[in-house]
Design a protein around this motif. Sequence first.
Motif, short mmCIF file in Angstrom:
data_model
loop_
_atom_site.label_atom_id
_atom_site.label_comp_id
_atom_site.label_asym_id
_atom_site.label_seq_id
_atom_site.Cartn_x
_atom_site.Cartn_y
_atom_site.Cartn_z
N LEU A 23 80.13 48.03 156.76
CA LEU A 23 81.27 47.15 156.28
C LEU A 23 83.01 47.49 156.55
O LEU A 23 83.68 46.81 156.49
CB LEU A 23 81.21 47.54 154.82
N TYR A 27 85.81 45.22 157.14
CA TYR A 27 87.08 45.38 156.46
C TYR A 27 88.31 45.08 157.60
O TYR A 27 89.34 44.38 157.36
CB TYR A 27 87.13 46.70 155.97
N GLU A 58 79.47 41.42 158.79
CA GLU A 58 80.03 42.38 158.78
C GLU A 58 80.56 42.88 157.41
O GLU A 58 81.15 43.90 157.25
CB GLU A 58 81.22 42.57 159.95
N VAL A 59 80.47 41.53 156.46
CA VAL A 59 80.94 42.07 155.12
C VAL A 59 79.93 41.72 154.11
O VAL A 59 79.63 42.63 153.44
CB VAL A 59 82.33 41.17 154.71
N PRO A 62 76.49 43.91 154.83
CA PRO A 62 76.60 45.50 154.49
C PRO A 62 76.53 45.52 153.04
O PRO A 62 75.98 46.52 152.12
CB PRO A 62 77.60 45.96 155.01
N ILE A 63 77.16 44.77 152.01
CA ILE A 63 77.36 44.78 150.93
C ILE A 63 76.04 44.82 150.12
O ILE A 63 75.45 45.44 149.23
CB ILE A 63 78.45 43.84 150.12
#
Length: 131
Positions: A23, A27, A58-59, A62-63
């Motif tokens: 993550l 960011y 990538e956001v 991962p969340i």
Amino acid sequence: MNSSYNENFAKLFLRLFVGILFLLHGYAKLKYGTSFIESVLEKNNLPQFLVYGVYIGEVIAPIFVIIGYYTKTFSLIIIINILFAIYLVHPSEIFSLSSNGGLALELQYFYIFTSLLIILVGPGKFSIDEK
């Protein structure tokens, strides 16, 4: 503590570890933008809308891995994201060693294989997937 509890705690720790670290890559894209990725896509004659895949990989992925929702699917999305990055940015470094003797892409391989491990062992009881 029984081994089942330890196993589920280890799965939670693995998900948190991979999810939080990956993550942070997302960011950076949110904070600094994706101009580098856009230029790589253009250089490789790929459509610019693929830049949104970076945000998914990538956001969002991962969340979802962190909270344990559709964990295996989003772990696969992380792997696909990394494979695209290797293909587009690091194709000559796949089997190369760095100046300190480690693999040049050891971080990328780390994310690939830890995400694969999450797919193989599942999210564990401390997740939304395993109610």
